[in-house]
Design a protein around this motif. Structure first.
Motif, PDB file in Angstrom:
ATOM      1  N   ASP A 790       0.838  -1.190   0.000  1.00 18.03           N
ATOM      2  CA  ASP A 790       0.000   0.000   0.000  1.00 18.03           C
ATOM      3  C   ASP A 790       0.880   1.248   0.000  1.00 18.03           C
ATOM      4  O   ASP A 790       0.928   2.012  -0.945  1.00 18.03           O
ATOM      5  CB  ASP A 790      -1.002  -0.015   1.156  1.00 18.03           C
ATOM      6  CG  ASP A 790      -0.376  -0.479   2.464  1.00 18.03           C
ATOM      7  OD1 ASP A 790       0.870  -0.506   2.562  1.00 18.03           O
ATOM      8  OD2 ASP A 790      -1.127  -0.821   3.396  1.00 18.03           O
ATOM      9  N   CYS A 808      -1.809  -0.874  -3.669  1.00 22.04           N
ATOM     10  CA  CYS A 808      -3.271  -0.854  -3.486  1.00 22.04           C
ATOM     11  C   CYS A 808      -3.592   0.130  -2.365  1.00 22.04           C
ATOM     12  O   CYS A 808      -3.324  -0.123  -1.202  1.00 22.04           O
ATOM     13  CB  CYS A 808      -3.813  -2.252  -3.189  1.00 22.04           C
ATOM     14  SG  CYS A 808      -3.034  -3.136  -1.828  1.00 22.04           S
ATOM     15  N   GLN A 809      -4.125   1.275  -2.741  1.00 18.66           N
ATOM     16  CA  GLN A 809      -4.359   2.368  -1.789  1.00 18.66           C
ATOM     17  C   GLN A 809      -5.857   2.641  -1.688  1.00 18.66           C
ATOM     18  O   GLN A 809      -6.354   3.710  -2.031  1.00 18.66           O
ATOM     19  CB  GLN A 809      -3.565   3.599  -2.219  1.00 18.66           C
ATOM     20  CG  GLN A 809      -2.059   3.338  -2.230  1.00 18.66           C
ATOM     21  CD  GLN A 809      -1.227   4.557  -2.572  1.00 18.66           C
ATOM     22  OE1 GLN A 809      -1.740   5.615  -2.950  1.00 18.66           O
ATOM     23  NE2 GLN A 809       0.090   4.418  -2.441  1.00 18.66           N
ATOM     24  N   PHE A 810      -6.548   1.650  -1.151  1.00 16.66           N
ATOM     25  CA  PHE A 810      -8.001   1.696  -1.004  1.00 16.66           C
ATOM     26  C   PHE A 810      -8.451   2.667   0.082  1.00 16.66           C
ATOM     27  O   PHE A 810      -9.604   3.092   0.103  1.00 16.66           O
ATOM     28  CB  PHE A 810      -8.522   0.291  -0.656  1.00 16.66           C
ATOM     29  CG  PHE A 810      -7.869  -0.284   0.565  1.00 16.66           C
ATOM     30  CD1 PHE A 810      -8.431  -0.121   1.816  1.00 16.66           C
ATOM     31  CD2 PHE A 810      -6.660  -0.958   0.457  1.00 16.66           C
ATOM     32  CE1 PHE A 810      -7.815  -0.629   2.948  1.00 16.66           C
ATOM     33  CE2 PHE A 810      -6.039  -1.471   1.594  1.00 16.66           C
ATOM     34  CZ  PHE A 810      -6.611  -1.307   2.839  1.00 16.66           C
ATOM     35  N   ALA A 812      -6.684   5.643   1.001  1.00 15.62           N
ATOM     36  CA  ALA A 812      -5.757   6.774   0.931  1.00 15.62           C
ATOM     37  C   ALA A 812      -6.253   7.980   1.710  1.00 15.62           C
ATOM     38  O   ALA A 812      -5.484   8.637   2.424  1.00 15.62           O
ATOM     39  CB  ALA A 812      -5.509   7.150  -0.531  1.00 15.62           C
ATOM     40  N   GLU A 830       1.824   8.121  -7.619  1.00 14.92           N
ATOM     41  CA  GLU A 830       1.364   8.169  -9.003  1.00 14.92           C
ATOM     42  C   GLU A 830       2.478   8.603  -9.953  1.00 14.92           C
ATOM     43  O   GLU A 830       2.603   8.080 -11.070  1.00 14.92           O
ATOM     44  CB  GLU A 830       0.178   9.134  -9.140  1.00 14.92           C
ATOM     45  CG  GLU A 830      -1.127   8.610  -8.574  1.00 14.92           C
ATOM     46  CD  GLU A 830      -1.200   8.736  -7.051  1.00 14.92           C
ATOM     47  OE1 GLU A 830      -0.291   9.363  -6.458  1.00 14.92           O
ATOM     48  OE2 GLU A 830      -2.160   8.206  -6.467  1.00 14.92           O
ATOM     49  N   GLU A 838      -3.661   1.203  -7.429  1.00 12.71           N
ATOM     50  CA  GLU A 838      -5.056   0.782  -7.518  1.00 12.71           C
ATOM     51  C   GLU A 838      -5.819   1.251  -6.280  1.00 12.71           C
ATOM     52  O   GLU A 838      -5.244   1.355  -5.195  1.00 12.71           O
ATOM     53  CB  GLU A 838      -5.161  -0.735  -7.667  1.00 12.71           C
ATOM     54  CG  GLU A 838      -4.358  -1.310  -8.835  1.00 12.71           C
ATOM     55  CD  GLU A 838      -4.820  -0.792 -10.200  1.00 12.71           C
ATOM     56  OE1 GLU A 838      -5.910  -0.177 -10.263  1.00 12.71           O
ATOM     57  OE2 GLU A 838      -4.086  -0.988 -11.184  1.00 12.71           O
ATOM     58  N   LYS A 839      -7.128   1.493  -6.451  1.00 14.13           N
ATOM     59  CA  LYS A 839      -7.908   2.127  -5.387  1.00 14.13           C
ATOM     60  C   LYS A 839      -8.982   1.233  -4.776  1.00 14.13           C
ATOM     61  O   LYS A 839      -9.631   1.627  -3.821  1.00 14.13           O
ATOM     62  CB  LYS A 839      -8.579   3.400  -5.936  1.00 14.13           C
ATOM     63  CG  LYS A 839      -7.610   4.452  -6.433  1.00 14.13           C
ATOM     64  CD  LYS A 839      -6.760   5.035  -5.316  1.00 14.13           C
ATOM     65  CE  LYS A 839      -5.896   6.179  -5.812  1.00 14.13           C
ATOM     66  NZ  LYS A 839      -5.069   6.774  -4.736  1.00 14.13           N
ATOM     67  N   ASN A 840      -9.178   0.034  -5.322  1.00 13.62           N
ATOM     68  CA  ASN A 840     -10.204  -0.829  -4.761  1.00 13.62           C
ATOM     69  C   ASN A 840      -9.817  -2.287  -4.945  1.00 13.62           C
ATOM     70  O   ASN A 840      -8.817  -2.608  -5.611  1.00 13.62           O
ATOM     71  CB  ASN A 840     -11.570  -0.550  -5.386  1.00 13.62           C
ATOM     72  CG  ASN A 840     -11.565  -0.721  -6.900  1.00 13.62           C
ATOM     73  OD1 ASN A 840     -11.228  -1.793  -7.401  1.00 13.62           O
ATOM     74  ND2 ASN A 840     -11.930   0.335  -7.622  1.00 13.62           N
ATOM     75  N   THR A 844      -7.347  -4.123  -7.864  1.00  8.72           N
ATOM     76  CA  THR A 844      -6.104  -4.715  -7.358  1.00  8.72           C
ATOM     77  C   THR A 844      -5.974  -6.164  -7.815  1.00  8.72           C
ATOM     78  O   THR A 844      -4.909  -6.592  -8.291  1.00  8.72           O
ATOM     79  CB  THR A 844      -6.067  -4.635  -5.822  1.00  8.72           C
ATOM     80  OG1 THR A 844      -6.164  -3.276  -5.404  1.00  8.72           O
ATOM     81  CG2 THR A 844      -4.773  -5.230  -5.287  1.00  8.72           C
TER      82      THR A 844
END
Length: 894
Positions: A790, A808-810, A812, A830, A838-840, A844
């Motif tokens: 993450d 994976c930065q769900f 953030a 980024e 990835e956000k979810n 991911t």
């Protein structure tokens, strides 16, 4: 209620398997007889062996010990549960890692029996044991002996914050409970309400509450406090503001003893900054507003009476309280600051703080801090009088982060004083403020942590490059070296230290003599190297191995706790010393370099809390910070020069190096080394097609430090948090598990060490290997084809091997909001990261599968980023660190 016992002792128990038996035994050993004591053990959902230990005692003493087991809810909820079962005449809340002296119950309860109508509370002195020595700062109230204090007339130095170090009449707490909304100051809130009934406090001087400052993990718990939201708004609302409203409603006014307790508790918060990102702008404004409101109810006399706060900080407090700058009034060749009708202090009371001393080529350089109060009407400048000549001090833009108070004022600014010295004469340096061409002598000189001489020992001195340095009152004195004078100085110094006989002082006399002997006998420089106290396997071990394989003539010793599983393994590599031993402390004092991947203060100063007799010796030890991970975030408050004084700050990345040199760390460029990490040299390729998932931790999900597991404990609700739920779903995702089988990859889960003792909460399955502390990160990197993280800096090692990463930065928004110990630095995931962000969950999973399909190849876009970030891509990192050390040895030769 029937009172079957003389006292009920309620003990909240949570993950203290190493200490709880010792605490219980101190209760059983009470000289009044254990049959007169009810011990209520409330296990608050412990995850170690604490419950079983308590169960054993409850079975052995069924008539006296009541064991209650509940889900984790914090110390307040545990104590409140215990209060429901009290059958004693008096109540105490002994902490489960502390102890009572054997006479505590008989003497304390006897005192309350004799003073039944006069007071409801019997407090007793607190003394430290294990990781610290000495007595608590609030023990002043016991100096006049056992007595009942009238708090209305004697409100100074009588604050009682702890419910643990006091006995209270049970009837006083039958309807009073600990406020579970508070993570801090819950004891003080309840104690004030009890004391408010009679406005008296009983003090019993011949009892001891042994307060455990544990030698492992203590700093980590403290460090976390200021980075938690509950340290700020809930504390202000439910302790400070609540107590003021409570007494206004009850009495119509706030008694001075209440004000004094609130101000005593609050004053420490003017010492430290609020770390960036902890509070939003709106929350910061609310916090400042709450401070103002509370201060409006505290009398000026109470603020002035605080003994643990500097005058400059009082200035800040009054400015916040009155929301205006003070008037400046000229008086007797001085200038006074006046708020209302009260002169807070004069300019002559301004403090100069000496921080660092250097002597090179007959030039003396003193660096320090000086309060730069935002006075709008007058210009105040700082001068040093060196013998009879006035020399202006040069100010830089450096500010000491440890003295800033965010949202109120930044007090201190760094200055440098540089002047030539003549070998045949001594020099005396004193400081002056110049106001409107008038030189006003300053009457306060403080010595910072890294100044080699303090003011606590009158005969203290330091020696460097043929010069003595000492402090006489407000004057810094330089004298040319003389062998006879050296013997006289040391004799006078150790005589004073021995005579003072403070905790650890007489041992210091012996240690100094032993250091002298070691320095006479050693034929080459001594390097003490380590990683964490209880674990090797980082840059420390890598560099130690390098020395043993390539430079055996270097006198290097590796320090690690004897209880560590790595202890015997490191002994096979080279000389090892027990990190907790007196020999280790002796070797640190005699060392030329103290190298470590850990940055805690205890690493370079194992005498924290009683280090005054060692000041001069400790400043001769060059602390080389090998780092635990690439510094991608802003760590300037923790690792800045005025807080750590790192002599060699090892870095691996070009932007990392530049962020420290040009950031807020305040190190000269020569102190920051762009060498690469020693552990990079030991990276190797041995692919076993692992996909390794290795997230970092979350401050807001973890509680206090548990030294038994060398990690943090879980807070209530962690198992159902967004963080744990995400990784539990990821590790059990049917699509991901099927793809791993189809493409022949093996899934591995390796969380941060703070979460490794809690692997069970992530939903283990047979297709995913869960790794704990025993694993080698180097081996994990070698076997892995892809790492999923993450925000962890651990993946920099993996990227150094030119292997792909997925972020994976769900969470953030939550992570960067200040809930975690984190302040954004130069690194953008980024724009600078080594893989996709990835956000979810679904994205991911799809990204990982896409990498499986391509054989986990590093994309050219990210290869260019890796090459741009790292200064090197070879395996000569240890050699470069070694060369820097040799150069520093030549530079610092006396």
């Amino acid at each position: 209620m029937e009172r079957k016992y003389k006292i009920s002792i309620i003990m909240a128990v949570y993950n203290v398997e190493q200490f709880v038996a010792e605490s219980i035994e101190s209760v059983i050993a009470q000289d009044i007889g254990f049959e007169n004591i009810q011990l209520i053990l409330v296990d608050d959902g412990s995850q170690d062996n604490s419950l079983e230990i308590c169960r054993g005692y409850a079975q052995k003493y069924p008539q006296n010990i009541l064991l209650i087991h509940k889900e984790n809810g914090g110390v307040s909820s545990a104590r409140n549960e215990g209060l429901k079962h009290v059958q004693g005449e008096y109540v105490n809340f002994l902490d489960s890692d502390d102890k009572l002296s054997a006479n505590a119950v008989s003497v304390g309860c006897g005192f309350l029996d004799e003073n039944r109508d006069r007071t409801d509370v019997a407090a007793f002195p607190m003394r430290f044991f294990d990781g610290a020595v000495g007595e608590h700062i609030l023990n002043k109230k016991f100096r006049k002996g056992t007595r009942v204090i009238d708090l209305d007339s004697e409100w100074r130095n009588t604050a009682q914050l702890s419910m643990s170090s006091a006995f209270v009449r049970a009837d006083c707490v039958k309807e009073a409970f600990f406020d579970s909304r508070l993570a801090y100051a819950e004891d003080a809130q309840l104690m004030l309400k009890i004391l408010g009934e009679k406005c008296t406090l009983g003090v019993v001087s011949n009892i001891t509450y042994w307060y455990g400052r544990r030698s492992a993990g203590t700093e980590s718990a403290v460090q976390g406090s200021a980075s938690r939201k509950e340290w700020y708004l809930p504390y202000m609302q439910y302790f400070q503001q609540y107590c003021i409203k409570y007494f206004l409603n009850k009495l119509g006014y706030v008694p001075f003893f209440v004000q004094n307790t609130l101000m005593y508790h609050l004053q420490w918060r003017f010492f430290a900054p609020i770390p960036a990102g902890v509070l939003t702008e709106e929350e910061s404004q609310e916090h400042t507003a709450l401070l103002r409101e509370v201060l409006s109810h505290i009398d000026d006399e109470v603020i002035m009476a605080q003994e643990n706060i500097f005058r400059e900080q009082r200035w800040t407090i009054f400015k916040l309280k009155y929301q205006t700058a003070p008037k400046m009034v000229a008086r007797d060749n001085d200038v006074a600051f006046v708020f209302g009708n009260r002169a807070i202090f004069k300019i002559s009371n301004f403090a100069v703080r000496a921080e660092f001393w250097e002597m090179k080529k007959e030039v003396c350089t003193l660096r320090g801090m000086f309060a730069q109060l935002p006075v709008e009407t007058e210009a105040i400048t700082l001068f040093a009088k060196v013998n009879e000549k006035f020399i202006p001090c040069e100010f830089t833009n450096e500010r000491n982060p440890s003295c800033d108070f965010t949202g109120v004022n930044q007090l201190y600014k760094a200055f440098t004083l540089r002047f030539p010295v003549e070998r045949s004469t001594e020099s005396k340096i004193s400081f002056y403020c110049c106001v409107n061409d008038t030189m006003i002598p300053l009457r306060v000189l403080r010595c910072g942590t890294f100044f080699p001489v303090g003011t606590a020992i009158r005969e203290a001195y330091a020696l460097k490059n043929g010069w003595f340095l000492s402090v006489e009152g407000t004057t810094i004195k330089l004298e040319p070296y003389n062998k006879k004078r050296h013997r006289e100085r040391e004799r006078a110094f150790v005589k004073e230290v021995w005579k003072k006989n403070k905790d650890g002082y007489r041992r210091a006399v012996i240690m100094r003599q032993l250091v002298k002997i070691i320095n006479l006998l050693k034929r080459k420089p001594l390097w003490v190297i380590s990683d964490r106290m209880t674990k090797a396997g980082d840059n420390g071990e890598a560099f130690f191995r390098y020395l043993r394989e390539n430079h055996k003539k270097v006198n290097a010793v590796f320090a690690i706790d004897k209880s560590s599983p790595d202890y015997q393994r490191m002994k096979k590599i080279g000389p090892v010393v027990n990190h907790s031993s007196k020999l280790y402390k002796l070797l640190v004092l005699a060392s030329d370099f103290r190298l470590s991947s850990a940055g805690e203060a205890q690493v370079y100063n194992p005498f924290v809390g009683y280090s005054e007799p060692y000041r001069d010796l400790l400043q001769k030890v060059n602390f080389i910070f090998l780092q635990h991970g690439v510094t991608k975030d802003d760590q300037s408050v923790w690792l800045g020069r005025y807080n750590r004084n790192i002599r060699g700050f090892v870095t691996a990345g070009v932007p990392e190096y530049e962020s420290i040199v040009h950031g807020k760390y305040e190190y000269p460029e020569s102190y920051v080394w762009l060498t690469g990490f020693p552990r990079f040299d030991r990276l190797y390729e041995n692919s076993e097609k692992w996909i390794t998932i290795m997230p970092t931790w979350r401050e807001y999900l973890l509680g206090a430090w548990n030294s038994a597991t060398d990690s943090r404990m879980l807070k209530a609700g962690t198992e159902n948090s967004t963080y744990v739920t995400f990784y539990r779903d990821l590790l059990n995702h049917p699509k991901l598990l099927q793809a791993a089988r189809d493409f022949g990859y093996h899934l591995v889960f390796l969380p941060h060490p703070n979460f490794q003792p809690h692997l069970h909460i992530f939903g283990q399955n047979n297709q995913v290997t869960f790794l704990g502390k025993e694993c080698s990160y180097t081996e994990v990197y070698s076997k892995s084809d892809l790492v999923v993280t993450d925000y962890s800096s651990a993946v920099f090692d993996f990227a150094y091997m030119r292997k792909p990463v997925v972020y994976c930065q769900f969470d953030a928004e939550e992570f960067f909001s200040g809930n975690h110990v984190y302040a954004k630095g130069y690194f953008s995931y980024e724009e600078d990261g080594f893989g996709e962000v990835e956000k979810n969950l679904e994205d991911t999973v799809n990204r990982i599968i896409a990498y499986m399909q391509s054989g986990c190849q590093l994309k050219e876009k990210y290869r260019e980023r890796v090459d741009r970030f790292f200064a090197f891509k070879d395996k000569n990192n240890s050699q470069r660190v070694y060369d820097k050390l040799l150069a520093l040895m030549e530079e610092t030769k006396e």
